[in-house]
Motif scaffolding. Sequence first.
Motif, PDB file in Angstrom:
ATOM      1  N   ALA A  14       0.987  -1.168  -0.120  1.00 24.29           N
ATOM      2  CA  ALA A  14      -0.179   0.180  -0.046  1.00 24.29           C
ATOM      3  C   ALA A  14       0.899   1.201   0.115  1.00 24.29           C
ATOM      4  N   GLN A  15       0.429   2.223  -0.524  1.00 27.65           N
ATOM      5  CA  GLN A  15       1.322   3.482  -0.763  1.00 27.65           C
ATOM      6  C   GLN A  15       0.541   4.684  -0.845  1.00 27.65           C
ATOM      7  N   THR A  16       1.083   5.822  -0.649  1.00 23.33           N
ATOM      8  CA  THR A  16       0.214   7.099  -0.640  1.00 23.33           C
ATOM      9  C   THR A  16      -0.230   7.261  -2.045  1.00 23.33           C
ATOM     10  N   TRP A  17      -1.673   8.036  -2.151  1.00 19.70           N
ATOM     11  CA  TRP A  17      -2.411   7.888  -3.574  1.00 19.70           C
ATOM     12  C   TRP A  17      -1.418   8.740  -4.526  1.00 19.70           C
ATOM     13  N   SER A  18      -0.687  10.054  -4.031  1.00 23.11           N
ATOM     14  CA  SER A  18       0.080  10.576  -4.891  1.00 23.11           C
ATOM     15  C   SER A  18       1.107   9.799  -5.641  1.00 23.11           C
ATOM     16  N   THR A  19       1.684   9.001  -5.009  1.00 16.07           N
ATOM     17  CA  THR A  19       2.666   8.043  -5.650  1.00 16.07           C
ATOM     18  C   THR A  19       1.908   6.913  -6.289  1.00 16.07           C
ATOM     19  N   LEU A  58      16.007  21.063  -4.893  1.00 11.19           N
ATOM     20  CA  LEU A  58      15.681  19.951  -4.293  1.00 11.19           C
ATOM     21  C   LEU A  58      14.164  19.518  -4.123  1.00 11.19           C
ATOM     22  N   VAL A  59      13.348  20.594  -3.777  1.00 11.52           N
ATOM     23  CA  VAL A  59      11.803  20.534  -4.159  1.00 11.52           C
ATOM     24  C   VAL A  59      11.385  20.114  -5.399  1.00 11.52           C
ATOM     25  N   PHE A  60      12.048  20.620  -6.396  1.00 13.52           N
ATOM     26  CA  PHE A  60      11.631  20.627  -7.631  1.00 13.52           C
ATOM     27  C   PHE A  60      11.942  19.105  -8.006  1.00 13.52           C
ATOM     28  N   LEU A  61      12.964  18.586  -7.872  1.00 14.15           N
ATOM     29  CA  LEU A  61      13.174  17.085  -8.034  1.00 14.15           C
ATOM     30  C   LEU A  61      12.449  16.400  -7.151  1.00 14.15           C
ATOM     31  N   GLY A  62      12.260  16.635  -5.939  1.00 17.55           N
ATOM     32  CA  GLY A  62      11.437  15.895  -4.964  1.00 17.55           C
ATOM     33  C   GLY A  62      10.103  15.718  -5.525  1.00 17.55           C
ATOM     34  N   VAL A  63       9.389  16.588  -5.787  1.00 19.21           N
ATOM     35  CA  VAL A  63       8.109  16.499  -6.290  1.00 19.21           C
ATOM     36  C   VAL A  63       8.124  15.774  -7.503  1.00 19.21           C
ATOM     37  N   TYR A  64       8.839  15.853  -8.352  1.00 16.36           N
ATOM     38  CA  TYR A  64       8.885  15.195  -9.651  1.00 16.36           C
ATOM     39  C   TYR A  64       8.988  13.734  -9.097  1.00 16.36           C
ATOM     40  N   ALA A  65       9.984  13.330  -8.301  1.00 13.62           N
ATOM     41  CA  ALA A  65      10.427  11.909  -8.129  1.00 13.62           C
ATOM     42  C   ALA A  65       8.890  11.220  -7.480  1.00 13.62           C
ATOM     43  N   VAL A  66       8.183  12.024  -6.532  1.00 11.75           N
ATOM     44  CA  VAL A  66       6.854  11.485  -5.995  1.00 11.75           C
ATOM     45  C   VAL A  66       6.002  11.137  -6.972  1.00 11.75           C
ATOM     46  N   GLY A  67       5.469  11.612  -7.843  1.00 11.54           N
ATOM     47  CA  GLY A  67       4.622  11.243  -8.734  1.00 11.54           C
ATOM     48  C   GLY A  67       4.322  12.208  -9.818  1.00 11.54           C
ATOM     49  N   ASP A  68       3.088  12.193 -10.556  1.00 13.25           N
ATOM     50  CA  ASP A  68       2.590  13.200 -11.653  1.00 13.25           C
ATOM     51  C   ASP A  68       1.177  13.790 -11.115  1.00 13.25           C
ATOM     52  N   PRO A  69       1.518  15.192 -10.996  1.00 16.82           N
ATOM     53  CA  PRO A  69       0.296  16.111 -10.472  1.00 16.82           C
ATOM     54  C   PRO A  69      -0.857  15.839 -11.428  1.00 16.82           C
ATOM     55  N   ILE A  70      -0.641  15.563 -12.720  1.00 15.71           N
ATOM     56  CA  ILE A  70      -1.628  15.529 -13.452  1.00 15.71           C
ATOM     57  C   ILE A  70      -2.432  14.298 -13.317  1.00 15.71           C
ATOM     58  N   GLU A  71      -1.897  13.272 -12.902  1.00 14.41           N
ATOM     59  CA  GLU A  71      -2.685  12.080 -12.596  1.00 14.41           C
ATOM     60  C   GLU A  71      -3.812  12.069 -11.197  1.00 14.41           C
ATOM     61  N   ASN A 111      -0.260  16.338  -0.751  1.00 13.45           N
ATOM     62  CA  ASN A 111      -1.203  15.566  -1.132  1.00 13.45           C
ATOM     63  C   ASN A 111      -1.431  15.355  -2.666  1.00 13.45           C
ATOM     64  N   VAL A 112      -1.623  16.681  -3.010  1.00 18.49           N
ATOM     65  CA  VAL A 112      -2.041  16.662  -4.590  1.00 18.49           C
ATOM     66  C   VAL A 112      -0.958  17.175  -5.396  1.00 18.49           C
ATOM     67  N   LEU A 113       0.530  17.186  -4.901  1.00 16.54           N
ATOM     68  CA  LEU A 113       1.518  17.625  -5.507  1.00 16.54           C
ATOM     69  C   LEU A 113       1.337  18.869  -6.135  1.00 16.54           C
ATOM     70  N   ASP A 114       0.847  19.892  -5.354  1.00 18.28           N
ATOM     71  CA  ASP A 114       0.564  21.187  -6.033  1.00 18.28           C
ATOM     72  C   ASP A 114       1.955  22.037  -5.984  1.00 18.28           C
ATOM     73  N   ARG A 115       3.145  21.687  -6.600  1.00 20.93           N
ATOM     74  CA  ARG A 115       4.363  22.055  -6.657  1.00 20.93           C
ATOM     75  C   ARG A 115       4.629  23.180  -6.530  1.00 20.93           C
ATOM     76  N   PRO A 116       4.074  24.354  -7.094  1.00 23.30           N
ATOM     77  CA  PRO A 116       4.308  25.694  -6.878  1.00 23.30           C
ATOM     78  C   PRO A 116       3.911  26.178  -5.338  1.00 23.30           C
ATOM     79  N   VAL A 117       2.975  25.715  -4.918  1.00 25.22           N
ATOM     80  CA  VAL A 117       2.752  26.018  -3.505  1.00 25.22           C
ATOM     81  C   VAL A 117       3.696  25.438  -2.392  1.00 25.22           C
ATOM     82  N   ILE A 118       4.091  24.182  -2.883  1.00 29.49           N
ATOM     83  CA  ILE A 118       5.049  23.333  -2.063  1.00 29.49           C
ATOM     84  C   ILE A 118       6.400  24.272  -1.895  1.00 29.49           C
ATOM     85  N   VAL A 119       6.954  24.607  -3.364  1.00 31.27           N
ATOM     86  CA  VAL A 119       8.070  25.141  -3.521  1.00 31.27           C
ATOM     87  C   VAL A 119       8.084  26.641  -2.761  1.00 31.27           C
ATOM     88  N   ALA A 120       6.902  27.355  -2.833  1.00 28.52           N
ATOM     89  CA  ALA A 120       6.994  28.693  -2.512  1.00 28.52           C
ATOM     90  C   ALA A 120       6.926  28.497  -0.870  1.00 28.52           C
TER      91      ALA A 120
END
Lengths: 521, 324
Positions: free
Chosen positions: A393-398, B22-35, B282-291
């Motif tokens: 199980a993993q977090t939704w965003s991943t 770091l944050v840019f790369l981090g969010v990219y690694a976590v997942g795809d915001p569009i999905e 949670n929703v990978l809203d990158r601009p907010v996370i970075v700012a």
Amino acid sequence: MRLVLAAFGLALSLAGAQAQTLTMAVGAPVTSLDPHFHQLSPNNAAAGMIFGKLVEDDANGVLRPGLALSWSAVAPDTWEFRLRPGVRFHNGNAFTADDVAFTFARIPQVPNSPSSFAGFVRPIIRIEVVDPLTIRFITNGPYPLLPMDLSNLYILDRETHANATTEQFNSGAMAIGTGPFRLVRHANGDRIELERNDGYHGEAPAFARVVYRMITNDSARMAALLAGDVDVIDQVPTADLARLRSDARVSLSEIMGLRIIFLGLDHGRTDASPFITDNEGRPIARNPLKDVRVRRALSMAIDRNAITSRVMEGSATPAGQYLPPGTFAYVPDLAAQPHDPEGARRLLAEAGFPQGFRITLHGPNDRYPNDSRIIQAIGQMWTRVGIRTTVEAQTWSTFIGRAARAEFSSFLVGWGNNPDGSHPLRNLIACPSPERGWGNSNRGRYCNEALDQGLMAAMRELDNGARAAQLIALQRLALEDLAIIPLHNQTNIWASRRGFTVTPRVDELSMAQSVRPAAGR
Amino acid sequence: MALYLLRRLMQSGFVLVAMSLLVFLGVYAVGDPIEILISPDADQIEKERAIRALGLDLPLWQQYLVFVGKALQGDLGRSFVFNEPAIQLILQRMPATLELAFGSMFLSILIGLPLGLYAGLRPNRALSKGIMAGSILGFSLPTFWVGLMLIMVFAVQLGWLPSTGRGDTALLFGIPWSFLTLDGLSHILLPAINLSLFKISLVIRLTRAGVRETMLMDYVKFARAKGLSPFRVTFVHVFKNIMIPVVTVVGLELGGTIAFSVVTESVFAWPGMGKLIIDSINVLDRPVIVAYLMMIVLMFIIINLAVDILYTVLDPRVRLEAKA
């Protein structure tokens, strides 16, 4: 008898007098009041209180006249809608057919939209304003789903909203619609305050003022209800259900929802599937999931009643198909697959896996009620019939990004249906195809050209009887072939304090017009 | 001093750039915001449009350069979810978080200092032992659980205080504050207590240790021998010397509280920045996370600087020099 009625009426009016303000708390944050910015349930619920649609859907998902009084297909490719006369926007502007034309032109143009409503207007190739209260939509060929599609689109006013930006909606300046409530204040991510629109054309809302709060933490939302700070909450955590059912201060409103929880399977690979190995951990050269007997064995091994009664605490119903009863093209005599571990073992042996194999079942852990516990339960059930299952199980965003790239062999996911048999078929089962716009959430890459051809015919069939028959046959086909494994339909639950009653909605939307003072006390 | 400040600022600039990368790369690694953002029944045409609309069609390095270019003009991007400038979203929620953080710091000093002083001056009394035992609880109980207990007791059972949310606000300098109204105060009390428990314990222990150590110092003995009143010895001579560690720790804690009071804010549905950042992640809203994270880095830099300057006030031996 008359005395009883009089007392009843008195009680009603008293309750009405006490309860002029409704405070409700919802679990998912509304992110924008621009009704065309982001197609997202919480945003749609907020828009549904402020704005109106040509076609409304009632609590059971049945289409009802909204800003349109009636509609019909006057030619195979032409829908005519007759509009409701005398409707005014909150600022007094009159609603006419021209506003509809304006709205549909705006929808694909909203800048920076992360998920727009453009898909709903794309079948329309031309709009004809016949007179101020009659409008015609010329579609690209016959299109039976137009009224249902239009039940997603909130209507704006050309005079007010020309050049209106999303920020202006969010600030409240442009949040002007024809809906049952008008906006008083919007504190982003915290609360929306509304007051009754006395000029509303439909049934008047029961409360003069509404405070619509967003409390995303389940325990905090529950505590706010028990403390009396809010009158109604949605997304009641299943762990609290048993206690609430015996609590006299609280009543629950429940309905079987349109959301189906299911397992997706890897159909895309004929050779080795990434998370399947033999019992020694070596890859299997052919993908066992391509064999329908294996898929059926996986489905038979699942004890759906155990999941719905124990893991879900009774807040779900085992599913034998994609849609719940009462929807368009529901397959009448198709019950959920009974638990049959013996049969599952037999089928596995027939398919050439008498010793089973190993598989990893993936799923989210923060998306659906009890999602990670459900896959743990299924993992145990599969292991018991010889398919040694690892659960991840993993977090939704991943999770969802990986699922979309078809990285998994088997995974749990949910789907919020429209109440029409074509909806799950088009999105979950049809071959992924940019040309047809289908199969966008087909994360197992199932593809059956015969089914797609049948679906294409059904999507051009304007006769409801014939279309229902076609869609029922297609759903049977997909279910027989176990394109996906349906698990259960979720129950949508609202909890309210004594004195309030909620009409539960199949589409999960929490709106203030669904709440009324309880009769009696 | 001026040179020292300049040097600190340059270091800060470097940290900010590293952080954003770091944050840019981090969010990219976590997942795809569009999905996550797109409606599941949107078709491919719609998906393509959304990817372009959010600028996610470019290669990552180009996205980063676009971001840097705009950031240099003071624009940290627009939230994917809210379609509002990220910085504006954060600033909107900042007053709520600030008053909660300062409220909890105020409580921690108001309660922690006197208790710590007492425990340090009278270490063998039963009350002192009780205070120290209590402070262990303050350290070890999880904030999440304590918050829920506070709500269950004071809101649900006793009904004295509201369970969640921020109360009425009043304007001060054009900004809405809730500590200026009675209703607002009743709302802030529980979350502020919840947030301050850990800090109260920290202040108690630091103060007690400092007092016990200082009381044995020669200058304290000398002051007493000189015949100064116990009051003057405690509150002038001892107090001033134990303040350095307390100020350091409280300062850093304040930064942490402002930046990461996520748990308390979500338990109490407090509409602050902590809730914003967790929703955005949670929703990978990158601009907010970075700012947000860049702003937090900036804030820590400023707090550290302020703490350093406070040292020089508290302890004349400390000098701020360019050689660091």
